[in-house]
Each structure stands twice: as C-alpha cells, then as structure tokens.
Design a protein around this motif. Structure first.
Motif, PDB file in Angstrom:
ATOM      1  N   GLN A 190       0.862  -1.190   0.000  1.00 34.66           N
ATOM      2  CA  GLN A 190       0.000   0.000   0.000  1.00 34.66           C
ATOM      3  C   GLN A 190       0.894   1.235   0.000  1.00 34.66           C
ATOM      4  O   GLN A 190       1.790   1.344   0.850  1.00 34.66           O
ATOM      5  CB  GLN A 190      -0.915  -0.009   1.232  1.00 34.66           C
ATOM      6  CG  GLN A 190      -2.001   1.057   1.142  1.00 34.66           C
ATOM      7  CD  GLN A 190      -2.919   1.083   2.346  1.00 34.66           C
ATOM      8  OE1 GLN A 190      -2.482   0.820   3.468  1.00 34.66           O
ATOM      9  NE2 GLN A 190      -4.175   1.424   2.127  1.00 34.66           N
ATOM     10  N   ASP A 325       0.588   2.765  14.403  1.00 32.34           N
ATOM     11  CA  ASP A 325      -0.641   2.883  15.223  1.00 32.34           C
ATOM     12  C   ASP A 325      -0.460   3.902  16.342  1.00 32.34           C
ATOM     13  O   ASP A 325      -0.942   3.682  17.470  1.00 32.34           O
ATOM     14  CB  ASP A 325      -1.008   1.524  15.855  1.00 32.34           C
ATOM     15  CG  ASP A 325      -1.133   0.410  14.818  1.00 32.34           C
ATOM     16  OD1 ASP A 325      -1.366   0.731  13.645  1.00 32.34           O
ATOM     17  OD2 ASP A 325      -0.987  -0.771  15.184  1.00 32.34           O
ATOM     18  N   GLU A 384      -9.462   7.901   4.082  1.00 30.25           N
ATOM     19  CA  GLU A 384     -10.493   7.282   3.251  1.00 30.25           C
ATOM     20  C   GLU A 384     -11.232   8.267   2.365  1.00 30.25           C
ATOM     21  O   GLU A 384     -12.000   7.868   1.491  1.00 30.25           O
ATOM     22  CB  GLU A 384     -11.486   6.524   4.149  1.00 30.25           C
ATOM     23  CG  GLU A 384     -10.847   5.305   4.814  1.00 30.25           C
ATOM     24  CD  GLU A 384     -11.786   4.538   5.743  1.00 30.25           C
ATOM     25  OE1 GLU A 384     -12.942   4.974   5.928  1.00 30.25           O
ATOM     26  OE2 GLU A 384     -11.356   3.507   6.284  1.00 30.25           O
ATOM     27  N   TYR A 403      -7.322   3.975   1.860  1.00 30.21           N
ATOM     28  CA  TYR A 403      -8.121   3.512   0.741  1.00 30.21           C
ATOM     29  C   TYR A 403      -8.404   4.611  -0.269  1.00 30.21           C
ATOM     30  O   TYR A 403      -8.614   4.340  -1.446  1.00 30.21           O
ATOM     31  CB  TYR A 403      -9.454   2.939   1.259  1.00 30.21           C
ATOM     32  CG  TYR A 403      -9.314   1.691   2.103  1.00 30.21           C
ATOM     33  CD1 TYR A 403      -8.127   0.954   2.110  1.00 30.21           C
ATOM     34  CD2 TYR A 403     -10.377   1.223   2.872  1.00 30.21           C
ATOM     35  CE1 TYR A 403      -8.002  -0.198   2.874  1.00 30.21           C
ATOM     36  CE2 TYR A 403     -10.272   0.073   3.633  1.00 30.21           C
ATOM     37  CZ  TYR A 403      -9.079  -0.626   3.637  1.00 30.21           C
ATOM     38  OH  TYR A 403      -8.967  -1.767   4.395  1.00 30.21           O
TER      39      TYR A 403
END
Ligand code: G
Ligand code: G
Ligand code: MN
Length: 443
Positions: A190, A325, A384, A403
């Motif tokens: 990604q 994270d 997103e 995404y």
C-alpha cells in the motif's frame, strides 16, 4: 521411581531430546515425528534379563541408526521398546516414507551374527504439532497408537495429515507452517503519498495468506496465532526477504521507493534480529536506506532497554524506524525521544474521524506538531476521503496512506502504479475498487 535404573535414565534422555526437538521446531516451519517401536512378544518377554534384551535390540538399533539422519535420535527405551525422533520433517508424506523404511529395515533377517529370528515390530506414531505440542502429549499419543496397532491386524496405522475439517489451534499451527513452506503467503503493498508533491515515497508491506480451502486470510486472523506459537519469527524473516527482493527490483527499474515492514514484539525481543537483517540486506543486495521497519509502542514496553539496544544496532545498519498505530498504545512521549525512530504513523481510528469528531482532529493536530518538534516525519493512516486528506494537508501532515489513495495491491499492480502514478493526490486514478481487485475483503 527407580532413578538409578539404567533404562529409566535412557527414557529421561530420550524425553530431553524430544523436548529439544520440539523447541527448535517451534521456531521453524518443520514438524517432528516420534516413533515407538515394540516387538511382537516384547524382548523383555523373550528374556527377563535386561542384558540379553539389550543384546537383542542392539543390531536393530544399529540398523535403525544407519537408516535415519545424523540429527535424528534412535534410543533403547525400557519395556523392550525403541524410541525414534525424526527432526526437521518438511512434508507429511516424508513421515510415512521414513517409517516404512524403518519397518522394512527391522523385518530384514539379522544375519549370522544373530541367529534368533527377528521378532515382528509394531509402531506407534505421534507428530508435532498435529497430535500434541508437548513431550507428554506426544508420548501418550504414540503409546495409544501403539496399543491400537497391537489390537488391529494391520502392522501399523498410517499417518494422515489433518488438513480437512475444522481448523483447530493445533491444525492452524501445522497449516501456518505449511503456508510458509508452500509459498501460500504473499505480499501486498500500500503506497504512502507525499501531501506536498503527491509523489509516492514508499510502500507498506501487508502479508496475506492464500489458503487452498479457505481463500484469502487476513493477518488479523493469523498474526496473533503466529505470535503465540513463535511462528512469527520465521514468517517475518520471509516477509523481510521478499520485501527486500521486491524493493531491489523496483530500485533497479529506477523506481526510488522504500519498503516498510511490520515487526512484532517477538521479533524485537530476539537478540539475533540485527544480524539477521544485516544478512538479509547483504543477500538481497537491497539498500538499507530503502528499508523502514514499523514497530508499535506496545511492542517496546515489555523490555524497553533491551529493545532500544536492538533498535540502535539495526539503525546503525542504515535502516529507519516508524512508530505504527501511534496514539493507541501507551503513547509515552518520553520514550519517543529515546527511540531511534524517524517517523510516526497516526493510527487510523483518529484519521477516520478527523472530519466529524473535533477530539480526533485535536489529537491528530497535536501529534503532528509534537512529532515535527522532535524532527519526525508524520504519516496519516486510514485516509479514506478527499476531505480527510485536505484537512491533513492543512495541518501540515507529511504523508498519507489509505483507501482513498490506494488499497493494498499485489507487486505487479504496484509496479504499474509506480510507473504511472497519479498526477496529483486528489486525482484518484488508482483508488477504485473497480480497477483493482480488493485483496483485503474479510473471508
Ligand atoms: O493488512 P491489514 O492488512 O489487514 O493488516 C492487519 C494487521 O496485520 C496490521 O496491524 C498490520 O500491521 C499487521 N501485519 C500485516 N502484515 C504484517 C507482517 O508482515 N508482519 C506483522 N508482524 N504484522 C503484519
Ligand atoms: O500495520 P497497520 O496496523 O498500520 O496496518 C494497516 C492496516 O490498515 C492494514 O490492515 C490495512 O489493510 C488497513 N488499511 C489501510 N488503509 C486503510 C483505510 O483507508 N481504511 C481502513 N479502515 N483500513 C485501512
Ligand atoms: Mn503498519
């Protein structure tokens, strides 16, 4: 228990050997087989004198030792039995092959040196990790198997790998081992995109498991398991090696891209990690500056001093670190200054809510400012929407991943993406579900 007994000593030694075989198999992809051999009318029955029994067994032992590998074990056990440990089994069919070979070795006449007819052998088998994961469990299984063979007319029960039916934890372990050996794992990538010039700066490597029966299995489902069983260690080394090879291929195509690989706590606690990474860099010919390792705050907290030493050694190779994270773990800002990290990845839970939730946007802004003050690069994960990306750009976030830009895609797709990147970040040419097959759909 009669500890002084010679034969018990041998049993204890055998169990110790088995324990060691299990331990090393835990951290590899191989299986271990234990075979108990007993003779029709045990040798003890043939002669109550242990010396005579041993003399009967010794030509058999010699033969068996000659037909297994140097690293395997063949021991005389009490009760007239022989114990065999087969290490480094790579495929279930190897087990039956070796067992058949051993059986035929034992039924051959012993020749002139041993005029007494060879008693008929019976075997009991147990395989790690399929049948049990402990010494006691394996021996118990092998003894039960032996009793079954004795009760049936067949000379022995064949081993059938337990690949069908429900996935039990033991089965998972065996299957995950096989997945590594049989190339069922594959990498997806990604991209991370600069919020300044829309250039692709690097790719994060996300592993997938193409299971022959269950389809694509996501890491959330098997990484925790790999961590519990120690399989995470060989798995990560495989991911690292494949990522570095891919990185080198891209760099040779003049695609100046770096790869980011996720490490688990178990990797960081292994003393030999720096050496292994050094070896992988050398073997693959990839540039250390092109490798980034993602670690989480939680994975450091167990033994910070030791992990920091490991991280420093790897940093000295030229490899960079990112905190993954960020915001979900202990968020100990004090540690940030002690760690050799150059990048913070803001967790997607904050980024996903950045437009709707004021608290999230405050957290994101604080992390960006704090990180910048420490001289760190900031990447936002889970971007997103175009709105989220615009907001992040205004907050001076450096890079975005999510995404909206591109889903995790295969190496071939990523090569196309890199050769023909979007002209601007807002121009979503590579995001569409229609264009790229979705590789991260849950089962
Ligand atoms: O890709 P998503 O793709 O579903 O990944 C889910 C989780 O699995 C993430 O937290 C990610 O960090 C982790 N993960 C993905 N690939 C790897 C890997 O190769 N090694 C480790 N340790 N974790 C991984
Ligand atoms: O290693 P880490 O936990 O950061 O792994 C990133 C995880 O986030 C992977 O499972 C990846 O597939 C997933 N992911 C990547 N982009 C997005 C996104 O835009 N939204 C969501 N919900 N997940 C994403
Ligand atoms: Mn990550």
């Amino acid at each position: 228990m009669n500890v002084a007994s010679n034969s018990l000593g041998t049993n204890a030694e055998f169990e110790l050997q088995l324990q060691q075989a299990i331990q090393s198999a835990m951290y590899s992809t191989s299986q271990v087989a234990v075979l108990l051999v007993e003779f029709d009318g045990t040798i003890d029955q043939i002669s109550p004198d242990p010396k005579v029994a041993e003399a009967h067994k010794s030509p058999v032992l010699l033969r068996l030792r000659g037909s297994v590998r140097e690293s395997d074990t063949v021991s005389s056990l009490d009760g007239g039995r022989i114990g065999v440990i087969l290490r480094s089994i790579q495929s279930p069919k190897d087990i039956n092959q070796v067992v058949n070979r051993l059986l035929s070795q034992m039924s051959e006449p012993m020749g002139d040196e041993n005029p007494t007819p060879t008693p008929k052998p019976r075997t009991g088998l147990a395989v790690f990790p399929d049948h049990a994961e402990t010494v006691t469990g394996l021996l118990e299984h092998a003894r039960n198997d032996l009793a079954l063979t004795a009760a049936s007319t067949k000379s022995r029960n064949l081993y059938t790998p337990q690949s069908k039916g429900r996935i039990t934890s033991r089965l998972w372990m065996s299957e995950l081992r096989q997945a590594i050996v049989k190339d069922q794992l594959f990498l997806t990538f990604q991209p991370k995109v600069s919020l300044r010039d829309a250039g692709v700066t690097g790719v994060e490597v996300l592993v997938r498991w193409q299971h022959p029966e269950h389809g694509i299995i996501l890491p959330d489902q098997f990484i925790p398991f790999a961590e519990r069983t120690g399989l995470i260690i060989p798995m990560t080394l495989w991911v690292l090696q494949q990522s570095l090879l891919q990185c080198r291929t891209w760099n040779e195509m003049n695609l100046e891209i770096s790869v980011a690989v996720n490490l688990s706590m178990w990797n960081l606690e292994a003393q030999e990690l720096p050496e292994q990474i050094e070896g992988l860099l050398r073997d693959t010919g990839a540039a250390p500056e092109r490798l980034e390792l993602e670690i989480t705050e939680t994975s450091i907290m167990n033994d910070p001093q030791r992990v920091i030493r490991t991280l420093n050694k790897i940093r000295d190779l030229g490899v960079r670190f990112a905190i993954d994270d960020f915001g979900t773990g202990y968020s100990s800002f004090a540690y940030l200054t002690k760690l050799p990290v150059s990048c913070i990845k803001i967790d997607k839970t904050f980024v996903q809510n950045i437009e709707a939730d004021r608290d999230s946007s405050v957290v994101v802004k604080s992390i960006i400012d704090l990180g910048h003050n420490l001289g760190l690069k900031i990447v936002a994960e889970g971007v997103e929407t175009a709105q989220a990306m615009e907001l992040l750009r205004k907050l001076h976030c450096d890079e975005a991943q999510g995404y909206h830009l591109c889903r995790p895609i295969t190496a071939d797709m990523m090569t196309k993406f890199l050769l023909d990147p979007p002209a601007t970040v807002t121009e979503r040419r590579f995001t569409t579900k229609e264009k790229w097959p979705i590789l991260d759909q849950p089962l």
